[in-house]
Write a protein that holds these residues in place. Structure first.
Motif, PDB file in Angstrom:
ATOM      1  N   PHE A   1       0.931  -1.097  -0.103  1.00 53.07           N
ATOM      2  CA  PHE A   1       0.014   0.130  -0.014  1.00 53.07           C
ATOM      3  C   PHE A   1       0.891   1.305   0.069  1.00 53.07           C
ATOM      4  N   ARG A   2       0.485   1.902  -0.917  1.00 53.41           N
ATOM      5  CA  ARG A   2       1.319   3.362  -1.014  1.00 53.41           C
ATOM      6  C   ARG A   2       0.474   4.545  -0.481  1.00 53.41           C
ATOM      7  N   SER A   3       0.664   5.211   0.505  1.00 56.27           N
ATOM      8  CA  SER A   3      -0.237   6.382   0.856  1.00 56.27           C
ATOM      9  C   SER A   3      -0.089   7.376  -0.240  1.00 56.27           C
ATOM     10  N   THR A   4      -1.081   8.590  -0.301  1.00 58.73           N
ATOM     11  CA  THR A   4      -1.033   9.495  -1.051  1.00 58.73           C
ATOM     12  C   THR A   4      -1.095  10.890  -0.408  1.00 58.73           C
ATOM     13  N   ALA A   5      -1.130  10.792   0.771  1.00 61.99           N
ATOM     14  CA  ALA A   5      -1.233  12.187   1.943  1.00 61.99           C
ATOM     15  C   ALA A   5      -0.050  12.104   2.554  1.00 61.99           C
ATOM     16  N   THR A   6       0.407  13.338   2.365  1.00 59.05           N
ATOM     17  CA  THR A   6       1.670  13.616   3.265  1.00 59.05           C
ATOM     18  C   THR A   6       1.350  14.194   4.938  1.00 59.05           C
ATOM     19  N   ASP A   7       0.129  14.772   4.814  1.00 71.84           N
ATOM     20  CA  ASP A   7      -0.341  15.189   6.168  1.00 71.84           C
ATOM     21  C   ASP A   7      -0.697  14.200   7.083  1.00 71.84           C
ATOM     22  N   ALA A   8       0.023  13.937   8.128  1.00 71.26           N
ATOM     23  CA  ALA A   8      -0.034  12.868   9.208  1.00 71.26           C
ATOM     24  C   ALA A   8      -1.690  12.234   9.573  1.00 71.26           C
ATOM     25  N   HIS A   9      -2.410  13.326   9.603  1.00 71.85           N
ATOM     26  CA  HIS A   9      -3.707  12.927   9.988  1.00 71.85           C
ATOM     27  C   HIS A   9      -4.517  12.336   8.856  1.00 71.85           C
ATOM     28  N   ALA A  10      -4.558  13.016   7.798  1.00 64.72           N
ATOM     29  CA  ALA A  10      -4.993  12.379   6.541  1.00 64.72           C
ATOM     30  C   ALA A  10      -4.152  11.113   6.131  1.00 64.72           C
ATOM     31  N   ARG A  11      -3.012  11.042   6.251  1.00 64.25           N
ATOM     32  CA  ARG A  11      -2.256   9.559   5.785  1.00 64.25           C
ATOM     33  C   ARG A  11      -2.835   8.516   6.887  1.00 64.25           C
ATOM     34  N   GLY A  12      -3.132   8.888   7.927  1.00 62.43           N
ATOM     35  CA  GLY A  12      -3.622   7.755   8.928  1.00 62.43           C
ATOM     36  C   GLY A  12      -5.114   7.394   8.528  1.00 62.43           C
ATOM     37  N   LEU A  13      -6.085   8.425   8.064  1.00 63.07           N
ATOM     38  CA  LEU A  13      -7.335   8.406   7.665  1.00 63.07           C
ATOM     39  C   LEU A  13      -7.466   7.386   6.732  1.00 63.07           C
ATOM     40  N   GLU A  14      -6.636   7.781   5.469  1.00 64.13           N
ATOM     41  CA  GLU A  14      -6.536   6.878   4.340  1.00 64.13           C
ATOM     42  C   GLU A  14      -6.204   5.409   4.495  1.00 64.13           C
ATOM     43  N   PHE A  15      -5.292   5.502   5.138  1.00 66.98           N
ATOM     44  CA  PHE A  15      -4.747   3.857   5.699  1.00 66.98           C
ATOM     45  C   PHE A  15      -6.036   3.225   6.387  1.00 66.98           C
ATOM     46  N   GLY A  16      -6.746   3.883   7.479  1.00 70.42           N
ATOM     47  CA  GLY A  16      -7.435   3.183   8.010  1.00 70.42           C
ATOM     48  C   GLY A  16      -8.569   2.832   7.356  1.00 70.42           C
ATOM     49  N   ALA A  17      -9.234   3.552   6.463  1.00 74.95           N
ATOM     50  CA  ALA A  17     -10.068   3.498   5.653  1.00 74.95           C
ATOM     51  C   ALA A  17     -10.025   2.404   4.763  1.00 74.95           C
ATOM     52  N   ALA A  18      -8.728   2.189   4.165  1.00 77.21           N
ATOM     53  CA  ALA A  18      -8.533   1.086   3.164  1.00 77.21           C
ATOM     54  C   ALA A  18      -8.097  -0.301   4.026  1.00 77.21           C
ATOM     55  N   HIS A  19      -8.053  -0.185   5.220  1.00 74.26           N
ATOM     56  CA  HIS A  19      -7.870  -1.499   5.836  1.00 74.26           C
ATOM     57  C   HIS A  19      -8.390  -1.602   7.034  1.00 74.26           C
ATOM     58  N   ALA A  20      -9.771  -1.163   7.272  1.00 74.06           N
ATOM     59  CA  ALA A  20     -10.576  -1.145   8.280  1.00 74.06           C
ATOM     60  C   ALA A  20     -10.707  -2.457   8.847  1.00 74.06           C
ATOM     61  N   ASP A  21     -10.944  -3.433   7.961  1.00 73.72           N
ATOM     62  CA  ASP A  21     -11.310  -4.854   8.261  1.00 73.72           C
ATOM     63  C   ASP A  21     -10.215  -5.634   8.908  1.00 73.72           C
ATOM     64  N   ARG A  22      -9.023  -5.292   8.074  1.00 76.19           N
ATOM     65  CA  ARG A  22      -7.797  -6.107   8.644  1.00 76.19           C
ATOM     66  C   ARG A  22      -7.454  -5.736  10.138  1.00 76.19           C
ATOM     67  N   ILE A  23      -7.609  -4.102  10.182  1.00 73.42           N
ATOM     68  CA  ILE A  23      -7.084  -3.688  11.434  1.00 73.42           C
ATOM     69  C   ILE A  23      -8.041  -4.229  12.616  1.00 73.42           C
ATOM     70  N   ARG A  24      -9.299  -4.359  12.262  1.00 74.19           N
ATOM     71  CA  ARG A  24     -10.351  -4.880  13.345  1.00 74.19           C
ATOM     72  C   ARG A  24     -10.049  -6.341  13.598  1.00 74.19           C
ATOM     73  N   THR A  25      -9.460  -6.942  12.392  1.00 74.34           N
ATOM     74  CA  THR A  25      -8.973  -8.378  12.747  1.00 74.34           C
ATOM     75  C   THR A  25      -7.998  -8.580  13.873  1.00 74.34           C
ATOM     76  N   ASN A  26      -7.182  -7.794  13.473  1.00 69.02           N
ATOM     77  CA  ASN A  26      -5.789  -7.532  14.406  1.00 69.02           C
ATOM     78  C   ASN A  26      -5.992  -7.146  15.811  1.00 69.02           C
ATOM     79  N   ILE A  27      -6.885  -6.233  15.939  1.00 74.13           N
ATOM     80  CA  ILE A  27      -7.472  -5.747  17.013  1.00 74.13           C
ATOM     81  C   ILE A  27      -8.203  -6.993  18.089  1.00 74.13           C
TER      82      ILE A  27
END
Length: 366
Positions: free
Chosen positions: A5-31
């Motif tokens: 996965f390659r992020s497109t945002a360079t702003d930290a909050h926006a980058r995290g938002l993009e990553f979380g939205a793209a991988h929400a199911d996998r992040i919840r699985t890890n949780i």
């Protein structure tokens, strides 16, 4: 197949938002997997939110941009930010729970003195239940550089490199003072080093300044003006310690402390002496190499001596599923090219090693 996965945002909050939205199911699985792990270690329910909130607070003080990224990741995933803090503090929480987890990972760095680029390879050993828990993440930064890391979904970083010529290999350590609180997550330290440091000196300073509550080795390697360098920062509460390469240019690290004076506080050798055996095996094999490059180092690391405690380990289906352990990935850093080569599996199945095994005169390692 490895997820990139390659992020497109360079702003930290926006980058995290993009990553979380793209991988929400996998992040919840890890949780969910880590919640089950923590509750098993605790012998019942465990307050993940409090531990995660403490990790967020420590991150905010040490690496404000990564705190913002974690907040954005939580928003994109649709979870409480404390749960993202919990994932990033999984090492600290296991130490807090006094979990009897064995060491993970073996790393090898070779820093030649003749102008050649360094060689840097590591295995990542972890629970087999988390074999699908990770990806390779490319992170463009505002200054034009790029951080590339192999990490777990929801965790900001682990092993990797940046395009400024700096790399990080990462192995866990265990110290008698670990787990008394939740400090700066060691995974946050690794990522902050990659995002912020352009030289190995600055990287060591950054890592050394982290107020950690669990131990790990941050194995640094750099290529600057055609000079290769390596140094390990052994993080621990009250630390750190520092380790330099041997005279032959090799810096080998497994899961026990190497810096002078830390033997008495090191809890790993007594519990899991395989760390000593892996270190000895790799040190001797590296010294015997006629040619040092990623292929020869990988071949030397393809050792199954010790079975589940080997450099290249495979899960045992006869064990209870929560205890099955495996080399989930093998990582090669190419600082000259700025490339991160990640293989899903141990060194024995790496394409370079498999090709070498097909050669009639190839050396075979047990």
């Amino acid at each position: 197949m490895i997820r990139h996965f390659r992020s497109t945002a360079t702003d930290a909050h926006a980058r995290g938002l993009e990553f979380g939205a793209a991988h929400a199911d996998r992040i919840r699985t890890n949780i969910g997997i880590y919640q089950e792990m923590f509750e098993r270690q605790a012998g019942g329910s465990f307050d993940m939110e409090s531990a995660g909130s403490a990790a967020l607070a420590a991150t905010q003080a040490f690496a404000p941009a990564l705190y913002e990224e974690m907040q954005g990741m939580a928003e994109g995933t649709g979870v409480d930010p404390a749960l993202i803090g919990m994932l990033n503090a999984r090492t600290e929480i296991l130490a807090f729970l006094k979990a009897g987890t064995r060491g993970e990972c073996s790393s090898v760095i070779h820093a030649p003195v003749d102008g050649r680029a360094p060689t840097a390879v590591q295995t990542w050993d972890w629970y087999y239940a988390l074999k699908d828990s990770w990806l390779v993440w490319e992170i463009p930064l505002a200054d034009g550089s790029v951080t590339k890391t192999m990490t777990e979904y929801g965790i900001v970083g682990k092993t990797g490199l940046n395009t400024r010529g700096l790399g990080v290999l990462f192995t866990i350590l265990h110290h008698a003072d670990d787990g008394k609180r939740i400090g700066v997550p060691v995974h946050v330290v690794a990522r902050q080093v990659l995002d912020s440091a352009a030289t190995i000196t600055r990287a060591a300073q950054l890592a050394a300044g982290a107020d950690v509550s669990a131990s790990s080795s941050i194995n640094l390697v750099s290529l600057e003006h055609d000079v290769a360098a390596a140094m390990t920062v052994e993080l621990h509460p009250g630390g750190p310690g520092f380790v330099l390469p041997q005279a032959n240019g090799f810096l080998v690290h497994t899961n026990h402390f190497l810096a002078p004076g830390l033997d008495a506080s090191d809890t790993e050798p007594k519990s899991f002496p395989d760390t000593l055996l892996r270190h000895d095996l790799l040190t001797r094999r590296m010294a015997a190499l006629a040619e040092v490059n990623a292929r020869t180092v990988l071949a030397a690391m393809a050792s199954h001596s010790g079975k589940g405690a080997a450099v290249c380990c495979h899960h045992d289906p006869a064990e209870a599923p929560p205890m099955q352990y495996e080399t989930l990935s093998t990582v090669v850093l190419d600082l000259e090219a700025g490339s991160l080569d990640v293989h899903a599996g141990g060194p024995c199945s790496h394409p370079a090693v498999r090709r070498e095994a097909d050669r009639p005169a190839a050396a075979k390692y047990g």
